[in-house]
Design a protein around this motif. Structure first.
Motif, PDB file in Angstrom:
ATOM      1  N   HIS A  52       0.815  -1.225   0.000  1.00 56.48           N
ATOM      2  CA  HIS A  52       0.000   0.000   0.000  1.00 56.48           C
ATOM      3  C   HIS A  52       0.845   1.271   0.000  1.00 56.48           C
ATOM      4  N   GLU A  53       2.171   1.097  -0.090  1.00 63.48           N
ATOM      5  CA  GLU A  53       3.094   2.230  -0.167  1.00 63.48           C
ATOM      6  C   GLU A  53       2.898   3.201   1.004  1.00 63.48           C
ATOM      7  N   VAL A  54       2.919   2.645   2.207  1.00 71.50           N
ATOM      8  CA  VAL A  54       2.807   3.441   3.428  1.00 71.50           C
ATOM      9  C   VAL A  54       4.004   3.138   4.315  1.00 71.50           C
ATOM     10  N   ASN A  55       4.295   4.050   5.225  1.00 72.96           N
ATOM     11  CA  ASN A  55       5.451   3.882   6.104  1.00 72.96           C
ATOM     12  C   ASN A  55       5.089   3.369   7.486  1.00 72.96           C
ATOM     13  N   THR A  56       3.812   3.473   7.853  1.00 72.73           N
ATOM     14  CA  THR A  56       3.411   3.097   9.205  1.00 72.73           C
ATOM     15  C   THR A  56       2.092   2.342   9.207  1.00 72.73           C
ATOM     16  N   THR A  57       1.842   1.670  10.291  1.00 70.45           N
ATOM     17  CA  THR A  57       0.532   1.098  10.583  1.00 70.45           C
ATOM     18  C   THR A  57       0.128   1.630  11.952  1.00 70.45           C
ATOM     19  N   PRO A  58      -1.153   1.692  12.276  1.00 64.57           N
ATOM     20  CA  PRO A  58      -2.284   1.133  11.553  1.00 64.57           C
ATOM     21  C   PRO A  58      -2.676   1.975  10.341  1.00 64.57           C
ATOM     22  N   GLN A  59      -3.511   1.358   9.492  1.00 66.61           N
ATOM     23  CA  GLN A  59      -4.093   2.038   8.349  1.00 66.61           C
ATOM     24  C   GLN A  59      -5.578   1.689   8.289  1.00 66.61           C
ATOM     25  N   THR A  60      -6.401   2.715   8.073  1.00 63.65           N
ATOM     26  CA  THR A  60      -7.851   2.525   8.003  1.00 63.65           C
ATOM     27  C   THR A  60      -8.343   2.820   6.601  1.00 63.65           C
ATOM     28  N   PHE A  61      -9.264   1.968   6.140  1.00 67.61           N
ATOM     29  CA  PHE A  61      -9.895   2.159   4.836  1.00 67.61           C
ATOM     30  C   PHE A  61     -11.403   2.261   5.045  1.00 67.61           C
ATOM     31  N   ILE A  62     -11.998   3.271   4.452  1.00 67.96           N
ATOM     32  CA  ILE A  62     -13.453   3.455   4.507  1.00 67.96           C
ATOM     33  C   ILE A  62     -13.974   3.620   3.093  1.00 67.96           C
ATOM     34  N   ALA A  63     -14.917   2.768   2.718  1.00 68.21           N
ATOM     35  CA  ALA A  63     -15.511   2.787   1.368  1.00 68.21           C
ATOM     36  C   ALA A  63     -14.428   2.699   0.300  1.00 68.21           C
ATOM     37  N   GLY A  64     -13.419   1.866   0.552  1.00 66.59           N
ATOM     38  CA  GLY A  64     -12.354   1.662  -0.407  1.00 66.59           C
ATOM     39  C   GLY A  64     -11.303   2.750  -0.432  1.00 66.59           C
ATOM     40  N   ARG A  65     -11.487   3.771   0.358  1.00 67.67           N
ATOM     41  CA  ARG A  65     -10.540   4.890   0.399  1.00 67.67           C
ATOM     42  C   ARG A  65      -9.646   4.768   1.618  1.00 67.67           C
ATOM     43  N   ARG A  66      -8.337   4.906   1.381  1.00 65.35           N
ATOM     44  CA  ARG A  66      -7.411   4.837   2.514  1.00 65.35           C
ATOM     45  C   ARG A  66      -7.442   6.161   3.261  1.00 65.35           C
TER      46      ARG A  66
END
Length: 244
Positions: A52-66
């Motif tokens: 997902h090309e991110v540097n940290t977690t957590p990550q939240t997705f709502i309606a398919g949008r990060r």
């Protein structure tokens, strides 16, 4: 219609991400059903970040949008930043508030009037003890901050290491009912030196400094609150002499 969010957070045998738990809690409080995806190993976490090309977690997705991490999620829900940056009086307010509540509790327990001379005495003494504990948690960090404005500590650095013990001694002496001549001189000395130092640094030299009153590396601004701490000590010393 149920709102759904997907949360990806790190949960391993060695580490549970606190921001993942906070993100999950925030989503639930906002009425979302959470699809909780736990990343149970470092490898899984690294693969997720790469995918997902991110540097940290957590990550939240709502309606398919990060949406992003916890701070991003708070911004999405218009909650403001999780932690206020810059100077803050919160640590001092917390200490003074707890000291006052303890003083009131002691009077309540001994069937004394809630607001009395003993309330003030206990409040000041407890405040001194609690503030001393904050300084003693990390004497090195405290000294580094304290010597930048205290006039005596500038000349004699070791005073920065003595000060928290003297403050604790004065507070405990007041609570224990020690003879005024054993406690008041200490309280008066550190209070006067502190008050003069703060007044000079803030109101004469106009320096913008952080106060070491709640320990080193604090974001409490040096100013009126710092001066109040020292005035408490001076007042306590005079009170002990005037009320044997």
């Amino acid at each position: 219609m149920t709102k759904t969010a997907s949360l990806y957070r790190m949960v391993t045998d060695q580490h549970i991400c606190p921001f993942g738990l906070k993100s999950k809690d925030l989503l639930k409080r906002e009425g979302y059903s959470v699809e909780d995806h736990k990343l149970t190993s470092r490898q899984q976490t690294d693969e997720f970040k790469q995918q997902h090309e991110v540097n940290t977690t957590p990550q939240t997705f709502i309606a398919g949008r990060r949406i992003g991490g916890y701070d991003d999620l708070r911004e999405f829900f218009d909650k403001g930043p999780a932690q206020t940056e810059g100077t803050t009086y919160t640590p001092v307010i917390a200490i003074f508030a707890v000291a006052l509540l303890i003083a009131l509790g002691l009077n309540w327990n001994t069937s004394q009037a809630l607001l009395s001379a003993s309330t003030i005495t206990h409040f000041v003494a407890l405040s001194m003890c609690l503030l001393a504990v904050q300084k003693l948690r990390d004497l090195y960090a405290f000294s580094n901050q304290f010597i930048t404005y205290d006039l005596l500590a500038m000349r004699w650095v070791r005073y920065a290491y003595v000060y928290p013990f003297a403050e604790a001694y004065a507070g405990l002496g007041m609570l224990a009912g020690f003879n005024a001549w054993l406690v008041a001189p200490v309280s008066l000395f550190i209070g006067v030196v502190g008050a003069v130092s703060v007044f000079k640094a803030v109101y004469i030299d106009k320096r913008e400094l952080k106060c070491a009153c709640v320990g080193g590396n604090s974001n409490v601004p040096l100013g009126f609150v710092s001066l109040t701490e020292n005035l408490f000590m001076i007042g306590a010393a005079l009170w002990m002499w005037l009320t044997p």
